[in-house]
Design an enzyme around this catalytic site. Structure first.
Site, mmCIF file in Angstrom:
data_model
loop_
_atom_site.group_PDB
_atom_site.id
_atom_site.type_symbol
_atom_site.label_atom_id
_atom_site.label_comp_id
_atom_site.label_asym_id
_atom_site.label_seq_id
_atom_site.Cartn_x
_atom_site.Cartn_y
_atom_site.Cartn_z
ATOM 1 C CE LYS A 80 -51.261 -5.082 68.733
ATOM 2 N NZ LYS A 80 -51.347 -4.847 70.169
ATOM 3 N N GLY B 223 -41.544 -6.369 75.027
ATOM 4 C CA GLY B 223 -40.854 -5.676 73.939
ATOM 5 C C GLY B 223 -40.418 -4.282 74.312
ATOM 6 C CG ASN B 224 -43.162 -1.175 75.174
ATOM 7 O OD1 ASN B 224 -42.884 -0.648 74.103
ATOM 8 N ND2 ASN B 224 -44.406 -1.482 75.506
ATOM 9 C CE LYS C 199 -46.847 -8.303 80.978
ATOM 10 N NZ LYS C 199 -47.292 -7.684 79.725
ATOM 11 C CE LYS D 68 -45.564 -7.985 75.650
ATOM 12 N NZ LYS D 68 -46.863 -7.264 75.702
#
Length: 320
Positions: A132, A16-17, A282, A220
């Site tokens: 979160k 997203g960044n 990740k 994500k």
């Protein structure tokens, strides 16, 4: 997209960044990225694209909160709806960028976005301990007022900068629209799906088991991993700001990793080699995918070298 034999099915996850902080930045960046995505297809791959949405969801939610505080006639917008909005406009920008790149390359492929829900377990322990942070910073008075109006919401003080709402980050269980994604792939579409980890939903058995959205955030990378599993992908590609995963990062003895087994990856995770909020999720997603079926591979690398990474010339490969 016609190939000889069965194409390699690849899920490509964009951060997203990496999409920028404004719609204008996002349009520019996805236009830069689109030719690279086409190169992956030209290598003989069938692709599903997923993406982050953290900055974009925050922007949408802040805008509605500000509008509500300025003009009470404008409602606030909760997280599931903000997630759906972000999937829509990021998908729209990606569709346009890929379409423009295809036009320049004289390709006539199709591209479509799927607003994607992900089923989670309502009894997931994460719902008992929301951690979160989302949305705008609030004063204590504003947070108390929001809590009074919405008792189900939780707020915490955040590093002396004010109070923020916190939500759960449950484990994803099922891609609700996976059959739609597979149908589009069978009809030779490039598919954009599962943006931001997907919109978390649970079964509402007071409504005959229909799905309803819940205010939560799915990691994500794990959402992309489940998309890859549910859609029978061969390769999961997690794109980030660096060409390789590294151990001893930032130290004189930093070592870039090019090819590691699941066992090696687990050992490095246990040693705390990777950033908790950056590279470790990740690597964990890569481990899960590589273990899910023999022959599956996860590649972590940079967007600029995505085609090279899939060809084995860049990136870090995690395999069983």
């Amino acid at each position: 997209m016609a190939y000889e034999g069965k194409p390699n099915r690849v899920v490509i996850a964009l951060g997203g960044n990496a999409l920028g902080d404004t719609p204008e930045e996002q349009i520019a960046r996805v236009r830069e990225a689109a030719p690279t995505l086409l190169k992956v297809i030209e290598q003989g791959n069938e692709i599903i694209i997923t993406h982050g949405n953290g900055p974009q969801v925050g922007m949408i939610q802040k805008a509605f909160t500000f509008a509500n505080q300025t003009d009470g006639a404008i409602p606030t917008m909760d997280l599931p709806e903000c997630g759906a909005m972000s999937q829509g406009y990021i998908g729209y920008h990606l569709q346009q960028a890929i379409g423009a790149a295809m036009h320049k390359a004289y390709k006539r492929w199709h591209v479509a976005s799927v607003v994607t829900q992900i089923e989670v377990d309502p009894d997931d322990p994460a719902f008992q301990n929301p951690t979160k942070p989302i949305g705008a910073f609030l004063t204590k008075e504003q947070a108390d007022a929001e809590k009074a109006a919405h008792p189900e919401m939780e707020f915490v003080e955040d590093s002396g900068r004010g109070y923020r709402r916190v939500v759960a980050s449950p484990e994803p269980k099922k891609i609700v629209e996976y059959e739609s994604v597979l149908n589009l792939l069978d009809n030779e579409f490039i598919v954009i799906a599962c943006g931001g980890g997907g919109i978390p939903v649970v079964r509402d058995y007071n409504d005959k088991g229909a799905y309803k959205g819940v205010a939560a955030v799915i990691d994500k990378d794990m959402g992309g991993e489940l998309l890859a599993e549910d859609c029978h992908a061969d390769t999961l590609v997690l794109l980030t700001a660096v060409d390789h995963v590294a151990i001893n990062f930032g130290k004189p003895n930093q070592e870039d990793l090019t090819d590691i087994s699941v066992e090696e990856a687990k050992k490095y995770v246990e040693e705390g080699q990777f950033g908790k909020g950056s590279m470790e999720p990740k690597v964990r997603a890569g481990i899960k995918f590589a273990e899910s079926r023999p022959g599956r591979v996860c590649i972590i690398g940079s967007l600029e070298k995505a085609a090279e990474a899939i060809a084995g010339l860049s990136g870090t490969r995690i395999h069983a």
